[in-house]
Design a protein around this motif. Structure first.
Motif, PDB file in Angstrom:
ATOM      1  N   ALA A  40       2.307  -8.746  12.463  1.00  0.00           N
ATOM      2  CA  ALA A  40       2.840  -7.702  11.590  1.00  0.00           C
ATOM      3  C   ALA A  40       3.548  -6.603  12.372  1.00  0.00           C
ATOM      4  O   ALA A  40       4.418  -5.915  11.831  1.00  0.00           O
ATOM      5  CB  ALA A  40       1.704  -7.104  10.764  1.00  0.00           C
ATOM      6  N   LEU A  41       3.193  -6.431  13.627  1.00  0.00           N
ATOM      7  CA  LEU A  41       3.819  -5.383  14.447  1.00  0.00           C
ATOM      8  C   LEU A  41       5.188  -5.799  14.984  1.00  0.00           C
ATOM      9  O   LEU A  41       5.965  -4.961  15.453  1.00  0.00           O
ATOM     10  CB  LEU A  41       2.891  -5.016  15.610  1.00  0.00           C
ATOM     11  N   LEU A  42       5.511  -7.067  14.930  1.00  0.00           N
ATOM     12  CA  LEU A  42       6.805  -7.578  15.393  1.00  0.00           C
ATOM     13  C   LEU A  42       7.864  -7.366  14.314  1.00  0.00           C
ATOM     14  O   LEU A  42       7.541  -7.192  13.132  1.00  0.00           O
ATOM     15  CB  LEU A  42       6.684  -9.067  15.727  1.00  0.00           C
ATOM     16  N   VAL A  73       0.725   6.182   3.259  1.00  0.00           N
ATOM     17  CA  VAL A  73       0.416   5.626   4.581  1.00  0.00           C
ATOM     18  C   VAL A  73       1.229   4.352   4.776  1.00  0.00           C
ATOM     19  O   VAL A  73       1.249   3.469   3.915  1.00  0.00           O
ATOM     20  CB  VAL A  73      -1.087   5.338   4.720  1.00  0.00           C
ATOM     21  N   VAL A  74       1.911   4.269   5.919  1.00  0.00           N
ATOM     22  CA  VAL A  74       2.813   3.144   6.195  1.00  0.00           C
ATOM     23  C   VAL A  74       2.003   1.878   6.457  1.00  0.00           C
ATOM     24  O   VAL A  74       0.969   1.918   7.129  1.00  0.00           O
ATOM     25  CB  VAL A  74       3.720   3.457   7.405  1.00  0.00           C
ATOM     26  N   GLN A  75       2.489   0.768   5.909  1.00  0.00           N
ATOM     27  CA  GLN A  75       1.824  -0.504   6.152  1.00  0.00           C
ATOM     28  C   GLN A  75       2.198  -1.053   7.528  1.00  0.00           C
ATOM     29  O   GLN A  75       3.310  -0.871   8.013  1.00  0.00           O
ATOM     30  CB  GLN A  75       2.205  -1.501   5.068  1.00  0.00           C
ATOM     31  N   GLN A  76       1.289  -1.774   8.119  1.00  0.00           N
ATOM     32  CA  GLN A  76       1.478  -2.292   9.477  1.00  0.00           C
ATOM     33  C   GLN A  76       2.707  -3.193   9.582  1.00  0.00           C
ATOM     34  O   GLN A  76       3.420  -3.151  10.590  1.00  0.00           O
ATOM     35  CB  GLN A  76       0.225  -3.053   9.904  1.00  0.00           C
ATOM     36  N   LYS A  77       2.988  -3.988   8.553  1.00  0.00           N
ATOM     37  CA  LYS A  77       4.110  -4.932   8.642  1.00  0.00           C
ATOM     38  C   LYS A  77       5.457  -4.204   8.657  1.00  0.00           C
ATOM     39  O   LYS A  77       6.477  -4.806   8.998  1.00  0.00           O
ATOM     40  CB  LYS A  77       4.061  -5.946   7.500  1.00  0.00           C
ATOM     41  N   ALA A  78       5.449  -2.885   8.325  1.00  0.00           N
ATOM     42  CA  ALA A  78       6.680  -2.088   8.391  1.00  0.00           C
ATOM     43  C   ALA A  78       6.787  -1.335   9.714  1.00  0.00           C
ATOM     44  O   ALA A  78       7.677  -0.498   9.890  1.00  0.00           O
ATOM     45  CB  ALA A  78       6.719  -1.104   7.224  1.00  0.00           C
TER      46      ALA A  78
END
Length: 832
Positions: A487-489, A419-424
């Motif tokens: 983290a989404l930026l 599962v991909v991390q949010q910061k990526a």
């Protein structure tokens, strides 16, 4: 008078060559002498019958004649011109004759007009009647049209009765009083007998309507039936009428009381009532019993879904919709929780299992809670709400939280590969579009947890020309807005600011607010990035919204309704209403972006949340106090600081374990426990490490050029016979496949019609929206009750028609039809 006579004679000469005028009272000679009609020769009858007869029949056989006699018409044996008179026309000057003339009616209607003279006294009534008249009307049809004028309705018996009943419901008697004054009341009761079988020693509208409800209710149960099947057809038409529904409801309530329906329903099983909707009490009975059945777990969720779907066709469904929906969601929740295995092998396994199935339990709980709140029936739903709350809190939320916490405690780092991390997020989901030189819009809805994202996926797929996919991502910890938004930026490093604000730095730049977020986007995109609030974007006109998208490769749009509502103590109870509104908001936002030429969209959230509708117990809060060298920031689900004291009630993270820069420490209450925070709510929380908080949705949305939505097909399954021999016809309709996002429901109107298109049965509004893969569960049984008009079609072909409403109009077009032969014997009269 002269002008009326002139006009009346002119009309008569349009039909006849010779007109006889007997001036019985010898008072109209002057009018005769002044009458002048082109091409009409005036002659007087005065003991010259033989000569007149020779003149009008032999000498001038094409000429038009007006023959006037001062005095009464001779007896037939003494009338030498009787044969001519009978072959041609007579002009009468009494009041009835004048009325007949004005209405262009023949003398055969004189008796009807004479019997109802009061009706014709008013010019408005005569004018209204004239608009209804046809050349082939019978005396009965004339009286029916007079009834319609008195009632103020269309000239059909069902319309007359509907209008009179509406007046009765409104406590008005103008229509029935006028009918009585005009001597039409006997005809009205005769027609109610003829059409519906109503008979009474002292007939009245109120007596009729009581008998109507009594007999139709008895047809669906086991009571005494006095009226005919046509009465049932009428009642169904009346209750489905938008124009008269208020009157129907008023009289239904009155009749329910008179007939003791509440007491009768108390003795019946709700399963025997699911096809009846003549009384509001029936819905109340079914709902009350369904609540008890779901609480007692004596029914399956499949049964409940079937019963609720059947009730959707009912008259009162709109009023009770939220209750029916709540019961169905509760039944599904109870059944799914009973079948769920809430175990996992690792943190990653827990995240994946949640995103595959467990999230549905949160979704069902949210939908149940929302519909209970919207129904306003807390007492009625009390036992069911208590059961669902206890199951959700103790058997699901706490159990899942405790189980997941074991793996959180065991994990050296905050990650759940694959599962991909949010910061990526930016590199994994946004960057691929930029590599292909495609512009991309990102919608971030604050606190839109995974289960809400799943519902949004379904709504998007229902829209024509849209495709969408849903994936889970793992939010950063702690799961609060500033960190999730950062983290989404685009980022190389994330760090919680070394102060007491909780602000997050992206590559050293503050990420607080749209201005700072725009700077971060522009720095990563050579100036071609923009952050904007959703409400500001929705205010842009088409040209400005297109310019915004055209001038940027990436646009981040921030939407905030759920968190804005849930994070406040006074409004946290409306969190699920905010979720419903968010779904509507996002669909509108997606469509506006598509209109501005945005073909590629990503939709995600900064974090999820935990919500429990009940007031929390003391055990839901941690008794341990937060302590440490330097406490910088605290919320209901996390603490930021340095040198934080270890405690078995908290899980301690370093910034490095969370993938953050800096030396800020984080403590999170284990499982679903809260910290007390003065002036803050406690039912809606986030910031911790529960699955509901940290599993966030990522939707990839694409706008297509071609239509990709169709409606499900429906077939009529013919039985063993194509002959109708009784007063009813049972038919099976089959939905050919399950409804999906792209195969949408079909709504049809069904009825039996003659070759000329006349409806001869009751009409059914049907929704084909079944999602079952099992073909047997997509069959719908429909029973049609034939009206007495069906007798006129005996021996003829008739058609079962399925009709579909033309979008945006009140017009229907034929979808499918099936032929039947009407062959009813006299015994069909005894069906009821």
């Amino acid at each position: 008078m002269s002008s009326q006579i002139q006009t009346a004679l002119t009309r008569l000469f349009d039909k006849h060559r010779i007109i006889f005028w007997y001036d019985t009272k010898q008072e109209l000679r002057g009018d005769f002498e002044t009458v002048s009609i082109p091409h009409v020769e005036k002659l007087e009858i005065a003991n010259n019958e033989y000569g007149l007869k020779h003149r009008i029949l032999r000498e001038a056989p094409e000429q038009k004649f007006l023959l006037y006699k001062e005095g009464p018409q001779p007896e037939d044996l003494d009338n030498w011109l009787l044969d001519v008179q009978l072959a041609h026309g007579e002009f009468r000057t009494d009041q009835v004759a004048i009325w007949l003339s004005e209405l262009e009616l023949g003398l055969e209607f004189a008796e009807v007009v004479q019997a109802h003279a009061e009706f014709f006294q008013a010019i408005k009534r005569k004018e209204a009647l004239k608009k209804f008249l046809k050349s082939d009307d019978t005396a009965g049809q004339l009286r029916l049209k007079m009834l319609a004028v008195c009632a103020g309705s269309e000239p059909r018996m069902d319309s007359v009765v509907e209008t009179l009943l509406q007046q009765l419901a409104e406590e008005r008697d103008d229509g029935i009083r006028l009918i009585e004054r005009c001597g039409l009341d006997s005809f009205l009761w005769e027609q109610l007998t003829r059409f519906y079988g109503y008979e009474a020693s002292e007939p009245s509208l109120r007596d009729f309507v009581i008998e109507l409800f009594k007999s139709c209710y008895a047809m669906g149960t086991d009571g005494e039936v006095k009226l005919t099947g046509d009465a049932l057809v009428f009642l169904k038409r009346w209750k489905d009428s938008r124009q008269f529904e208020q009157g129907f409801e008023t009289l239904s309530a009155e009749c329910a009381e008179v007939l003791g329906i509440e007491q009768d329903l108390g003795k019946r099983d709700f399963r025997d009532l699911v096809e009846l909707d003549y009384f509001r009490l029936i819905d109340q009975k079914i709902i009350s019993d369904l609540v008890r059945a779901v609480v007692g777990r004596t029914v399956t969720s499949g049964d409940v879904a079937l019963w609720v779907r059947q009730r959707r066709q009912g008259h009162w469904y709109g009023e009770f919709r939220h209750l029916y929906e709540a019961i169905e969601f509760a039944a599904r929740f109870v059944q799914m929780l009973g079948e769920a295995r809430l175990t996992m092998d690792s943190l990653s396994d827990g995240v994946q299992r949640y995103s595959r199935s467990w999230f549905q339990l949160d979704q069902l709980y949210r939908k149940f809670t929302y519909h209970v709140r919207m129904s306003g029936q807390a007492s009625l739903m009390g036992a069911l709400s208590e059961q669902v709350e206890n199951l959700y809190s103790n058997n699901y939320l706490l159990k899942l939280g405790d189980g997941f916490q074991v793996h959180v405690d065991a994990a050296p780092r905050w990650e759940a590969y694959p599962v991909v991390q949010q910061k990526a997020f930016f590199e994994h989901w946004v960057r691929p579009y930029l590599r292909k030189d495609k512009r991309i819009c990102v919608i971030i809805s604050d606190a839109m947890r995974y289960e809400i994202g799943d519902e949004l996926l379904g709504l998007i797929l229902q829209e024509d020309r849209y495709s969408a996919e849903l994936e889970p991502a793992l939010s950063t910890l702690p799961s609060y807005t500033q960190l999730g938004m950062a983290a989404l930026l685009p980022n190389k490093s994330l760090a919680i600011a070394d102060n007491d604000t909780g602000t997050v730095l992206v590559d050293g730049q503050s990420s607080q607010g749209t201005v700072n977020r725009t700077k971060i986007l522009q720095a990563a995109l050579d100036g071609r990035g923009q952050a904007v609030k959703a409400e500001d974007f929705m205010q842009l006109n088409r040209d400005d919204s297109r310019e915004l998208l055209k001038g940027n490769d990436v646009v981040y749009i921030y939407h905030n309704r759920i968190d804005h509502t849930g994070d406040k103590m006074h409004s946290e109870g409306q969190a699920f209403e905010a979720a419903e509104q968010t779904l509507a908001d996002l669909i509108r936002l997606i469509k506006k972006l598509a209109a501005a030429n945005a073909n590629n969209l990503l939709i995600t959230a900064d974090h999820g949340f935990i919500y429990q509708n009940r007031e929390l117990d003391e055990s839901d809060f941690l008794g341990d106090t937060v302590s440490g060298d330097d406490i910088r920031y605290r919320d209901r689900r996390f603490v930021l600081g340095k040198g934080l004291s270890a405690s078995p009630a908290f899980h301690h993270f370093s910034s490095e374990q969370l993938g953050l820069d800096g030396d800020m420490e984080v403590q999170i209450p284990k499982s679903i426990n809260r910290l007390r925070l003065k002036g803050s709510g406690s039912r809606f929380v986030h910031g911790g490490a529960s699955l509901q908080e940290v599993v966030i949705p990522v939707l990839k949305v694409n706008k297509k050029r071609q239509s990709d939505v169709s409606a499900v097909e429906v077939d009529i399954l013919r039985g063993a016979s194509s002959v109708i021999t009784s007063g009813q016809l049972a038919v099976t309709l089959y939905q050919s496949g399950p409804v999906t996002e792209k195969v949408q429901p079909r709504h049809l109107r069904a009825g039996i019609y003659t070759q000329s298109g006349e409806l001869i049965s009751d009409s059914h509004e049907l929704s084909f929206d079944l999602t079952s893969e099992n073909p047997r569960e997509r069959e719908l049984q429909v029973r049609f009750v034939l009206s007495r008009k069906a007798d006129e079609a005996n021996g003829q072909e008739v058609f079962l028609k399925l009709e579909e409403q033309h979008a945006g109009t009140s017009h229907y077009k034929e979808y499918k039809s099936l032929r039947y032969l009407m062959r009813r014997s006299f015994t069909s009269d005894f069906d009821f």
